[in-house]
Scaffold this active site. Structure first.
Site, mmCIF file in Angstrom:
data_model
loop_
_atom_site.group_PDB
_atom_site.id
_atom_site.type_symbol
_atom_site.label_atom_id
_atom_site.label_comp_id
_atom_site.label_asym_id
_atom_site.label_seq_id
_atom_site.Cartn_x
_atom_site.Cartn_y
_atom_site.Cartn_z
ATOM 1 C CE LYS A 178 -4.053 -2.063 2.189
ATOM 2 N NZ LYS A 178 -5.061 -1.949 3.270
ATOM 3 C CD GLU A 179 2.690 3.087 4.189
ATOM 4 O OE1 GLU A 179 2.026 3.818 4.917
ATOM 5 O OE2 GLU A 179 3.660 2.401 4.597
ATOM 6 C CG ASP A 225 6.019 -0.778 12.255
ATOM 7 O OD1 ASP A 225 7.019 -0.951 12.972
ATOM 8 O OD2 ASP A 225 4.881 -0.611 12.725
ATOM 9 C CE LYS A 231 2.522 8.459 11.608
ATOM 10 N NZ LYS A 231 1.699 9.438 10.850
ATOM 11 C CG ASP A 247 2.386 9.849 7.351
ATOM 12 O OD1 ASP A 247 2.904 9.516 8.445
ATOM 13 O OD2 ASP A 247 1.192 10.175 7.244
ATOM 14 C CG ASP A 306 1.830 9.517 1.842
ATOM 15 O OD1 ASP A 306 2.196 9.487 3.029
ATOM 16 O OD2 ASP A 306 0.703 9.912 1.492
ATOM 17 C CG ASP A 315 -2.901 12.372 14.582
ATOM 18 O OD1 ASP A 315 -3.741 11.813 15.303
ATOM 19 O OD2 ASP A 315 -3.112 12.625 13.379
#
Length: 766
Positions: free
Chosen positions: A69-70, A99, A270, A294, A296, A472
């Protein structure tokens, strides 16, 4: 007949009760949203005022969790943009957290590090922007255009040299892209073979995603010992493609990290990865400021790090815990169908909070003061009157920070000198560790072990907070609760840019994660109502609004679904013959209320500078979210509170912000994901709301069972209001047909709804 009248009366009483409760809740939410915006602030920075020699060191923490996905190429471009930032090479270290613990990400980072030896000097020589290779060589329609410094600052021999160097560097980047894509293709092939064999050990080198050893590897070593610039050679050959005789060729340090994971242990997503990065970076570079990104989100403005430091080093900035930058996204469709830009929040809400205690932390593009993350109080709240004795005593407690003496040494240094460079360049502090690099790597590996945080305060009082999927907001709240402030920094060009989830399903799951995390905070010890006296009253209101806004979905569903259903099922207006309404007074009140809300909205649009279209897209997608993701979040958190079931969420896919370089990001399938329909249960409630309101609107227009013209007009207007707000959702479930066959589909939908009305009418007649 009397029984029917009694039933009608009960229905009307129930509807009025729900309506009054809903209006009171909407009024409360409107106040919670408006009050914190009473003192907006617009900040400006002067990066030229910073002395180069006094710049502090910075650690950039990049997180990635899933190579599917990344994509590794996206992560590699982010790392390259960090290494090429306009900041002294000896004072910048980039840490990448993998990770998933897969070899693919590690190999992609190594390939990016090799290419950085050419890319970083090229950026310095020609001053190109942005310094993400993909965004620079293949700018999309919505991406920033490539920028070049003025002639006075140009370090090349001639402007024509830029074109020649650009061709050479682009050729090398295309080879890098092919190598990383080949690595990814081979990784997919190995994974398929492992799945076919039924043996995961044939694919995983160090275990599985949830069970693998910790790894810390220095990919590019530190250059802190090289104080003066190190120029390259002027010879141009196959090994040295560019003339770098006037360019500093030093590179910032790059460290790859994979924390240990074991079955049966909580990994905390995260937040756990960031805390592992925070500890590991402490014994390697121990910079007083850390920036989290991140994978992205790349650095779009090479001076973004300097802009963040300006807020920290300001004479009134010693109590600023973090500097939040706005999130700007590439690859969003021109109409921004799903409100990915989120302009209302980033250009209206966050600057409004900056006039109080500061903006809310929103997950990426945020620079922190390391000492604040260690749980100490800001200078003006330390006891007694600026004495740091309490902080020094806390750092000696192994049950709070862990039992690593090397880390305790670095934590003590960070708390004693929260603004000073640990490399000796600007603050005169001693290096963070008293042993060599090999020993530092060994110590960092121990700090990322799965059991290091046992019986410590990590995730509770130190570092990023655990217990919620929105770590966050919880982390920022804990810092504000201690008395720290935050600052909002909007630069031109944008400091950072990322990618947006174009698909409706991914977007709804993203909103679901945010909403569920907010409710988790409300039901935790981080409830804003329980904060101490250090939290500004209006800042408390802002956090309360952030924590309870998903509850609005309950009343929205009652309004948009239940109220239109009753006339359709009963075949008559429930108020007819039961209550008497002064329609002229009611309409006048309703018009005055709507006009007041519209005026307030226009004032917000005017002072914040957002476009009216962006504001309207935000309103539309708020309705889509309220009838889908918010409602699901309320149900999930209710289940967690009642049964203790932990929440799980899907990682949002991070696609490339541009397409293949051959098309330059302008291909006809650039927004193919926008028209992809991937069904999810989150789509069921808004689909029901849309169908019911269209049916109610058609029935009201035909007027087959309503005798009260004013009530019918108001009812149809309300139905139309709901349908217009759900228009982006309707386009989303139509898929590609929404672009080519939407008139035909609307006609088919109308005939289907008309048939439903006939069936309901026949049922009522019987």
């Amino acid at each position: 007949m009397g029984s029917t009248d009694a039933d009608d009366t009960n229905i009307v009483v129930a509807m009025w009760t729900v309506s009054i409760a809903g209006e009171l809740w909407f009024a409360l939410m409107w106040l919670l949203d408006q009050l914190p915006k009473m003192k907006p602030v617009r900040r400006a920075v002067d990066v030229a005022a910073l002395e180069e020699s006094l710049l502090p060191t910075i650690d950039v923490l990049v997180t990635t969790a899933d190579p599917e996905k990344e994509p590794p190429l996206t992560t590699a471009n982010t790392v390259l943009s960090v290494l090429a930032a306009d900041y002294p090479a000896g004072k910048l270290t980039c840490y990448v957290s993998d990770d998933a613990g897969v070899a693919l990400t590690r190999e992609a980072i190594a390939e990016a590090a090799q290419f950085a030896g050419l890319w970083v000097p090229f950026c310095r020589k020609h001053g190109v922007e942005p310094r993400n290779p993909e965004a620079y060589f293949n700018p999309g329609v919505d991406c920033n255009k490539t920028r070049v410094v003025t002639r006075g600052d140009y370090k090349g021999r001639a402007w024509s040299e830029l074109a020649r160097d650009r061709r050479r560097v682009r050729r090398e980047y295309e080879e890098l892209r092919l190598r990383i894509n080949a690595l990814q293709a081979g990784d997919i092939k190995r994974r398929r073979c492992a799945a076919a064999d039924g043996n995961a050990t044939t694919y995983w080198r160090r275990g599985t995603v949830e069970d693998h050893a910790g790894v810390v590897q220095v990919v590019i070593g530190q250059s802190s010992g090289l104080v003066l610039p190190q120029h390259g050679t002027g010879d141009v050959d196959r090994c040295n493609l560019l003339d770098l005789s006037s360019v500093d060729v030093r590179l910032p340090a790059l460290v790859y990290l994979c924390r240990e994971k074991r079955h049966g242990r909580a990994h905390h997503g995260k937040a756990g990865a960031l805390n592992a990065l925070l500890r590991a970076s402490a014994v390697i570079s121990n910079a007083p400021f850390v920036l989290n990104l991140d994978c992205d989100h790349y650095i779009n403005n090479s001076q973004a790090l300097r802009a963040g430091v300006c807020h920290m080093l300001d004479r009134r900035g010693d109590d600023v815990a973090f500097v939040q930058f706005p999130q700007r996204l590439d690859g969003v469709d021109p109409a921004d169908r799903y409100a990915n830009h989120n302009r209302v929040f980033f250009d209206c809400t966050e600057p409004g909070l900056d006039g109080l205690q500061g903006p809310i932390y929103v997950g990426t593009g945020c620079m922190f003061r390391r000492a604040a993350l260690y749980g100490i109080d800001p200078p003006r709240w330390r006891w007694p009157h600026g004495d740091d004795t309490a902080a020094k005593d806390d750092v000696h407690q192994p049950d709070k920070f862990g039992d690593s003496m090397a880390f305790l040494h670095t934590a003590r240094a960070a708390m004693n000198h929260p603004d000073r460079s640990s490399s000796g360049g600007g603050g005169g502090m001693s290096p963070p560790c008293l042993f060599d690099e090999a020993a530092a790597i060994l110590e960092a590996t121990a700090l990322v072990s799965s059991g290091y945080e046992d019986r410590t305060a990590w995730g509770r009082d130190i570092g990023w907070m655990y217990g919620t999927v929105t770590e966050d907001v919880a982390t920022g709240f804990c810092l504000h609760r201690r008395g720290w402030r935050s600052a909002y920094c909007a630069t031109a060009p944008d400091a950072f840019r990322g990618t947006a989830p174009l698909n409706l399903t991914d977007r709804l799951h993203q909103v679901l994660r945010w909403a569920a995390g907010s409710l988790e905070i409300f039901f935790s010890r981080n409830n804003p109502l329980l904060a101490g006296r250090r939290l500004h009253p209006l800042q408390r209101v802002a956090y309360l609004n952030t924590a309870v806004y998903p509850f609005t979905s309950v009343f929205v569903m009652l309004y948009c679904l239940c109220f239109p259903v009753i006339p359709l099922v009963t075949g008559k207006e429930t108020t007819a013959g039961v209550v008497s309404v002064d329609w002229s007074t009611y309409i006048a009140f309703l018009a005055a209320l709507m006009l007041t809300l519209a005026m307030v909205a226009m004032l917000e649009v005017r002072w914040s500078g957002i476009r009216l279209g962006d504001w309207w897209r935000n309103e539309q997608f708020w309705m889509v979210s309220a009838t889908s993701a918010y409602l699901a979040a309320v149900a999930q958190v209710a289940l967690k509170v009642a049964a203790g079931k932990e929440l799980s969420f899907k990682l949002t896919s991070k696609r490339q912000h541009v397409t293949d370089g051959s098309s330059g990001g302008r291909g006809k399938d650039k927004f193919a994901e926008l028209y992809a329909v991937r069904w999810t249960t989150l789509m069921i409630p808004p689909a029901m709301v849309l169908a019911v309101n269209v049916a109610s609107m058609v029935a009201g227009i035909e007027g087959r069972w309503s005798r009260n013209g004013v009530a019918t007009i108001l009812g149809v207007a309300f139905n139309a209001w709901v349908v217009v707000h759900l228009y982006p959702f309707a386009l989303g479930i139509m898929g590609r047909w929404s672009k080519t066959w939407s008139p035909l589909l609307l006609l088919v939908a109308f005939l289907t709804v008309r048939l439903l009305c006939v069936v309901l009418q026949f049922h009522n007649m019987n």
